[in-house]
Design a protein around this motif. Structure first.
Motif, short mmCIF file in Angstrom:
data_model
loop_
_atom_site.label_atom_id
_atom_site.label_comp_id
_atom_site.label_asym_id
_atom_site.label_seq_id
_atom_site.Cartn_x
_atom_site.Cartn_y
_atom_site.Cartn_z
N ARG A 147 23.80 104.14 -9.64
CA ARG A 147 24.78 104.00 -10.72
C ARG A 147 24.39 102.91 -11.71
N SER A 148 24.96 102.98 -12.88
CA SER A 148 24.75 101.98 -13.93
C SER A 148 25.08 100.58 -13.39
N GLY A 149 24.24 99.61 -13.71
CA GLY A 149 24.45 98.24 -13.25
C GLY A 149 23.77 97.91 -11.94
N ASN A 150 23.32 98.92 -11.19
CA ASN A 150 22.62 98.67 -9.93
C ASN A 150 21.14 98.42 -10.18
N LYS A 151 20.57 97.56 -9.34
CA LYS A 151 19.14 97.24 -9.42
C LYS A 151 18.56 97.37 -8.02
N ILE A 152 17.53 98.22 -7.89
CA ILE A 152 16.86 98.44 -6.61
C ILE A 152 15.46 97.88 -6.72
N MET A 153 15.06 97.02 -5.77
CA MET A 153 13.71 96.45 -5.74
C MET A 153 13.13 96.66 -4.35
N GLU A 198 8.98 96.42 -2.28
CA GLU A 198 7.54 96.12 -2.38
C GLU A 198 6.66 97.36 -2.37
N GLY A 199 7.07 98.40 -1.66
CA GLY A 199 6.27 99.63 -1.57
C GLY A 199 6.74 100.64 -2.60
N SER A 200 6.71 101.93 -2.21
CA SER A 200 7.17 103.01 -3.07
C SER A 200 8.65 103.28 -2.83
N ILE A 201 9.31 103.83 -3.85
CA ILE A 201 10.73 104.19 -3.75
C ILE A 201 10.87 105.67 -4.07
N VAL A 202 11.58 106.40 -3.19
CA VAL A 202 11.93 107.79 -3.44
C VAL A 202 13.46 107.86 -3.49
N ILE A 203 13.98 108.36 -4.61
CA ILE A 203 15.43 108.46 -4.77
C ILE A 203 15.80 109.94 -4.81
N ILE A 204 16.66 110.35 -3.89
CA ILE A 204 17.14 111.72 -3.85
C ILE A 204 18.50 111.70 -4.54
N GLY A 205 18.44 111.96 -5.84
CA GLY A 205 19.62 111.87 -6.70
C GLY A 205 19.18 111.35 -8.06
N ASP A 206 20.13 111.19 -8.96
CA ASP A 206 19.83 110.71 -10.30
C ASP A 206 19.81 109.19 -10.36
N VAL A 207 19.09 108.67 -11.35
CA VAL A 207 19.14 107.25 -11.69
C VAL A 207 19.83 107.20 -13.06
N ASN A 208 21.05 106.70 -13.09
CA ASN A 208 21.86 106.73 -14.30
C ASN A 208 21.46 105.64 -15.29
N ALA A 209 21.80 105.86 -16.55
CA ALA A 209 21.54 104.88 -17.60
C ALA A 209 22.19 103.55 -17.21
N GLY A 210 21.47 102.46 -17.43
CA GLY A 210 21.98 101.14 -17.07
C GLY A 210 21.54 100.68 -15.69
N ALA A 211 20.91 101.56 -14.90
CA ALA A 211 20.37 101.19 -13.59
C ALA A 211 18.91 100.78 -13.76
N LEU A 250 15.95 110.77 -14.38
CA LEU A 250 15.71 109.33 -14.51
C LEU A 250 16.17 108.91 -15.90
N ARG A 251 17.34 108.26 -15.96
CA ARG A 251 17.89 107.80 -17.23
C ARG A 251 17.91 106.28 -17.32
N GLY A 252 17.65 105.60 -16.22
CA GLY A 252 17.61 104.14 -16.20
C GLY A 252 16.18 103.64 -16.37
N VAL A 253 16.02 102.33 -16.34
CA VAL A 253 14.70 101.71 -16.49
C VAL A 253 13.97 101.77 -15.15
N ALA A 254 12.68 102.13 -15.20
CA ALA A 254 11.85 102.19 -13.99
C ALA A 254 10.59 101.36 -14.20
N HIS A 255 10.25 100.54 -13.19
CA HIS A 255 9.03 99.73 -13.24
C HIS A 255 8.25 99.96 -11.94
N ALA A 256 7.18 100.74 -12.04
CA ALA A 256 6.29 101.00 -10.90
C ALA A 256 5.08 100.06 -11.00
N GLY A 257 4.42 99.81 -9.88
CA GLY A 257 3.26 98.93 -9.89
C GLY A 257 3.65 97.51 -10.27
N ALA A 258 4.81 97.09 -9.86
CA ALA A 258 5.36 95.80 -10.27
C ALA A 258 4.62 94.60 -9.68
#
Length: 133
Positions: free
Chosen positions: A37-43, A45-58, A72-80
């Motif tokens: 959901r919007s406002g959530n931040k997931i971090m 160290e490895g890979s992330i698989v999300i079964i569902g949408d990433v809403n704007a603002g996440a 994927l409507r939120g910001v995504a940063h891979a290889g962080a």
């Protein structure tokens, strides 16, 4: 019973000290089975698989790859951690911004009606490229 300690992972664009290219075919993976959901931040160290949408603002930040089985409507940063070989994949990429390692891609506006849905982002010639599959 000994209590397990979980250290908070610190990942992000401004924390990258050096960039590198390392295959990420195999990595430790966190699975999330619900929309972000919007406002959530997931971090992680490895890979992330999300079964569902990433809403704007996440915001999703992974040391390795990001895969979204949805929109994927939120910001995504891979290889962080600095890895330019990390990828971002989703059913549909409508994010305002994508980051891979120290590189940044920003959505320049509305897509044309005849433009294919973008589903895959990777680094090529030191630039983030979005493609359709």
């Amino acid at each position: 019973m000994e209590e397990e300690r979980k250290e908070e992972v610190e990942l992000g664009l401004y924390l990258i000290k050096e960039v590198f290219e390392e295959e990420v075919d195999e990595s430790k993976t966190k699975y999330i089975i619900n929309p972000i959901r919007s406002g959530n931040k997931i971090m992680y160290e490895g890979s992330i698989v999300i079964i569902g949408d990433v809403n704007a603002g996440a915001e999703i930040i992974a040391g390795e790859n990001i895969v979204v089985l949805g929109d994927l409507r939120g910001v995504a940063h891979a290889g962080a951690k600095g890895n330019k070989k990390a990828i971002i994949a989703a059913g549909n990429i409508e994010a305002p911004q994508l980051r891979i390692a120290n590189l940044l891609w920003e959505n320049e506006g509305e897509k044309e009606n005849n433009e294919k849905i973008k589903t895959y982002a990777h680094v090529e010639n030191n630039e983030i490229i979005l493609t359709s599959y």
